[in-house]
Design a protein around this motif. Structure first.
Motif, PDB file in Angstrom:
ATOM      1  N   LEU A 164       0.875  -1.167   0.000  1.00  0.00           N
ATOM      2  CA  LEU A 164       0.000   0.000   0.000  1.00  0.00           C
ATOM      3  C   LEU A 164       0.912   1.216   0.000  1.00  0.00           C
ATOM      4  N   GLN A 165       0.826   2.004  -1.059  1.00  0.00           N
ATOM      5  CA  GLN A 165       1.791   3.073  -1.311  1.00  0.00           C
ATOM      6  C   GLN A 165       1.073   4.415  -1.427  1.00  0.00           C
ATOM      7  N   PHE A 166       1.449   5.356  -0.571  1.00  0.00           N
ATOM      8  CA  PHE A 166       0.971   6.730  -0.704  1.00  0.00           C
ATOM      9  C   PHE A 166       2.105   7.540  -1.312  1.00  0.00           C
ATOM     10  N   ASP A 167       1.893   8.026  -2.544  1.00  0.00           N
ATOM     11  CA  ASP A 167       3.033   8.555  -3.304  1.00  0.00           C
ATOM     12  C   ASP A 167       2.537   9.423  -4.451  1.00  0.00           C
ATOM     13  N   THR A 168       3.305  10.428  -4.790  1.00  0.00           N
ATOM     14  CA  THR A 168       3.044  11.216  -5.994  1.00  0.00           C
ATOM     15  C   THR A 168       3.515  10.480  -7.238  1.00  0.00           C
ATOM     16  N   HIS A 169       4.427   9.518  -7.055  1.00  0.00           N
ATOM     17  CA  HIS A 169       5.076   8.844  -8.184  1.00  0.00           C
ATOM     18  C   HIS A 169       4.822   7.337  -8.158  1.00  0.00           C
ATOM     19  N   THR A 253       0.528 -10.327   4.023  1.00  0.00           N
ATOM     20  CA  THR A 253       1.134  -9.160   4.652  1.00  0.00           C
ATOM     21  C   THR A 253       0.959  -7.945   3.755  1.00  0.00           C
ATOM     22  N   ILE A 254       0.479  -6.847   4.334  1.00  0.00           N
ATOM     23  CA  ILE A 254       0.472  -5.565   3.631  1.00  0.00           C
ATOM     24  C   ILE A 254       1.587  -4.710   4.210  1.00  0.00           C
ATOM     25  N   TYR A 255       2.463  -4.265   3.339  1.00  0.00           N
ATOM     26  CA  TYR A 255       3.553  -3.362   3.727  1.00  0.00           C
ATOM     27  C   TYR A 255       3.145  -1.957   3.311  1.00  0.00           C
ATOM     28  N   LEU A 256       3.086  -1.046   4.277  1.00  0.00           N
ATOM     29  CA  LEU A 256       2.682   0.337   4.021  1.00  0.00           C
ATOM     30  C   LEU A 256       3.913   1.202   3.831  1.00  0.00           C
ATOM     31  N   THR A 257       3.987   1.890   2.693  1.00  0.00           N
ATOM     32  CA  THR A 257       5.086   2.822   2.465  1.00  0.00           C
ATOM     33  C   THR A 257       4.526   4.205   2.185  1.00  0.00           C
ATOM     34  N   VAL A 258       5.002   5.180   2.949  1.00  0.00           N
ATOM     35  CA  VAL A 258       4.536   6.561   2.840  1.00  0.00           C
ATOM     36  C   VAL A 258       5.686   7.417   2.336  1.00  0.00           C
ATOM     37  N   ASP A 259       5.595   7.828   1.079  1.00  0.00           N
ATOM     38  CA  ASP A 259       6.564   8.768   0.526  1.00  0.00           C
ATOM     39  C   ASP A 259       6.037  10.167   0.828  1.00  0.00           C
ATOM     40  N   MET A 260       6.787  10.936   1.584  1.00  0.00           N
ATOM     41  CA  MET A 260       6.291  12.239   2.032  1.00  0.00           C
ATOM     42  C   MET A 260       6.115  13.227   0.883  1.00  0.00           C
ATOM     43  N   ASP A 261       6.599  12.868  -0.317  1.00  0.00           N
ATOM     44  CA  ASP A 261       6.324  13.763  -1.443  1.00  0.00           C
ATOM     45  C   ASP A 261       4.889  13.635  -1.938  1.00  0.00           C
ATOM     46  N   VAL A 262       4.100  12.746  -1.324  1.00  0.00           N
ATOM     47  CA  VAL A 262       2.676  12.688  -1.644  1.00  0.00           C
ATOM     48  C   VAL A 262       1.969  13.971  -1.195  1.00  0.00           C
ATOM     49  N   LEU A 263       2.589  14.672  -0.236  1.00  0.00           N
ATOM     50  CA  LEU A 263       2.015  15.923   0.243  1.00  0.00           C
ATOM     51  C   LEU A 263       2.204  17.040  -0.774  1.00  0.00           C
ATOM     52  N   ASP A 264       1.260  17.952  -0.794  1.00  0.00           N
ATOM     53  CA  ASP A 264       1.425  19.167  -1.584  1.00  0.00           C
ATOM     54  C   ASP A 264       2.690  19.890  -1.126  1.00  0.00           C
ATOM     55  N   ALA A 271      10.074  17.561   1.491  1.00  0.00           N
ATOM     56  CA  ALA A 271      10.160  16.382   0.619  1.00  0.00           C
ATOM     57  C   ALA A 271      10.825  16.823  -0.681  1.00  0.00           C
ATOM     58  N   PRO A 272      11.985  16.275  -1.032  1.00  0.00           N
ATOM     59  CA  PRO A 272      12.727  16.768  -2.191  1.00  0.00           C
ATOM     60  C   PRO A 272      11.932  16.780  -3.491  1.00  0.00           C
ATOM     61  N   ALA A 273      10.995  15.839  -3.660  1.00  0.00           N
ATOM     62  CA  ALA A 273      10.225  15.773  -4.900  1.00  0.00           C
ATOM     63  C   ALA A 273       8.774  16.207  -4.700  1.00  0.00           C
ATOM     64  N   ALA A 274       8.512  17.015  -3.659  1.00  0.00           N
ATOM     65  CA  ALA A 274       7.152  17.510  -3.432  1.00  0.00           C
ATOM     66  C   ALA A 274       6.725  18.399  -4.594  1.00  0.00           C
ATOM     67  N   THR A 275       5.417  18.403  -4.858  1.00  0.00           N
ATOM     68  CA  THR A 275       4.893  19.081  -6.041  1.00  0.00           C
ATOM     69  C   THR A 275       3.606  19.828  -5.694  1.00  0.00           C
ATOM     70  N   ARG A 280      -3.297  17.085   1.164  1.00  0.00           N
ATOM     71  CA  ARG A 280      -3.232  17.885   2.374  1.00  0.00           C
ATOM     72  C   ARG A 280      -2.767  16.978   3.517  1.00  0.00           C
ATOM     73  N   THR A 281      -2.243  17.571   4.558  1.00  0.00           N
ATOM     74  CA  THR A 281      -1.781  16.753   5.679  1.00  0.00           C
ATOM     75  C   THR A 281      -2.924  15.976   6.311  1.00  0.00           C
ATOM     76  N   ASP A 282      -4.095  16.595   6.446  1.00  0.00           N
ATOM     77  CA  ASP A 282      -5.201  15.883   7.091  1.00  0.00           C
ATOM     78  C   ASP A 282      -5.623  14.660   6.284  1.00  0.00           C
ATOM     79  N   GLU A 283      -5.528  14.743   4.957  1.00  0.00           N
ATOM     80  CA  GLU A 283      -5.871  13.589   4.122  1.00  0.00           C
ATOM     81  C   GLU A 283      -4.898  12.444   4.361  1.00  0.00           C
ATOM     82  N   LEU A 284      -3.614  12.767   4.464  1.00  0.00           N
ATOM     83  CA  LEU A 284      -2.620  11.724   4.701  1.00  0.00           C
ATOM     84  C   LEU A 284      -2.767  11.141   6.096  1.00  0.00           C
TER      85      LEU A 284
END
Length: 341
Positions: A164-169, A253-264, A271-275, A280-284
């Motif tokens: 489960l991946q939260f990510d812009t990419h 097993t579900i492995y959760l990965t949160v890339d902080m560039d998912v945030l605006d 986050a180096p690749a934030a866009t 929003r933070t509340d959504e994450l």
């Protein structure tokens, strides 16, 4: 200076946390830095005393673009003092959870392959020494995810793993071209046959930040993805719950990965690749809270946060909030929750 005990602490691939906070056992309402424990020096460890482990992975030399995400584990630890254990949003207090900070995976100054191997081996060691603990890893760039999942698979050879991946990419760039870098971890795992494409659920893609060829590769692999625009139409909570429900029927097993560039970029400037146009933070926070409630989610990482690029520590604080929001969900698991073995 490291002595023989520290060099083997608590197994050889780990280093003690770079610093520790004073911890008063008698504080009625602790801050997070007063709540999270470190292991005693020169004493045997009773792993049964703990529920959750935290592990820092200070690696960012494997980033495609320049990043100091290696400094994030220490930065997040220093921000623990800004948070209490009580979450007013859900009327949940985390203080009854027993959380231990294991420190950091040892890293080599220049040998990225060795760093990656140490990360994989550290996951194997964690599953050997304390398999009932749910591990939360503080990265580090996104390359670490592939190494951690490979370690999980090595420790649990018969386990079917989903992501489960939260990510812009997509993070599906060609491993042959870029190597095991921060832009390739999901493709690395698919092509290594550690996971199947259909067992990846990516939520948060948006805008002009993924090449068409990567979407085509995702489609060929049967990868599941929901753009942020579509997730907002359907409701992010609904999309996350559906992803977990579908994955839970297919994997162990579900492995959760949160890339902080998912945030605006306004919410996550560190986050180096934030866009523009990201979460929003509340959504994450809501998304990881939901993930934390699932017994099938057995490991989590937070990656791609560069405190050197941050403003007023806003992204670092968001990273700590992500960790605590996930744990708020974990507290709400049923009393008969399954072991993470």
């Amino acid at each position: 200076m490291e002595g023989s005990f520290v060099s083997n602490y608590p197994y050889p691939l780990l280093k003690r946390p770079p610093f520790s906070w004073d911890r008063d056992e008698n504080i009625a309402e602790p801050k997070v830095h007063e709540w999270i424990q470190t292991l005693p020096v020169n004493h045997d460890v009773n792993w049964e005393n703990y529920d959750i482990s935290i592990l820092g992975i200070p690696l960012s030399r494997s980033s495609i673009s320049a990043s100091a995400a290696s400094e994030n584990p220490e930065a997040m630890r220093r921000e623990w003092k800004s948070f209490t254990t009580y979450n007013i949003d859900y009327d949940i207090d985390l203080r009854d959870l027993s959380v231990v900070d294991l420190g950091d995976v040892k890293q080599h100054v220049t040998d990225i392959a060795l760093c990656h191997q140490n990360i994989t081996d550290a996951m194997v060691a964690m599953r050997h020494h304390h398999p009932h603990l749910l591990p939360i890893m503080l990265g580090g760039d996104h390359s670490i995810t592939a190494m951690l999942v490979k370690g999980w698979k090595k420790a649990h050879a018969n386990a079917k793993i989903g992501i489960l991946q939260f990510d812009t990419h997509f993070d599906l760039r060609d491993v042959n071209e870029f190597g095991p870098a921060n832009g390739t971890p999901i493709r690395n795992l698919i092509e290594s046959e550690i996971i199947e494409g259909k067992h990846v659920y990516n939520i948060g893609l948006h805008g002009f930040f993924n090449a068409k060829s990567l979407k085509d590769y995702a489609d060929e692999c049967g990868l599941n993805y929901t753009t942020l625009r579509e997730a907002r139409k359907q409701g992010i909570e609904h999309v996350v719950k559906r992803a977990i429900d579908e994955l839970s029927k297919q994997v162990d097993t579900i492995y959760l990965t949160v890339d902080m560039d998912v945030l605006d970029i306004t919410a996550g400037p560190g986050a180096p690749a934030a866009t523009p146009g990201g979460m929003r933070t509340d959504e994450l926070f809501d998304a990881v809270y939901i993930a934390g409630q699932s017994d099938k989610v057995k490991a989590m990482d937070i990656v791609c946060l560069d405190p050197h690029k941050d403003q007023a520590n806003s992204t670092v604080k968001a990273g700590v909030h992500v960790m605590l929001s996930f744990l708020s969900g974990y507290v709400n698991r049923s009393s008969e929750k399954s072991s993470v073995r």
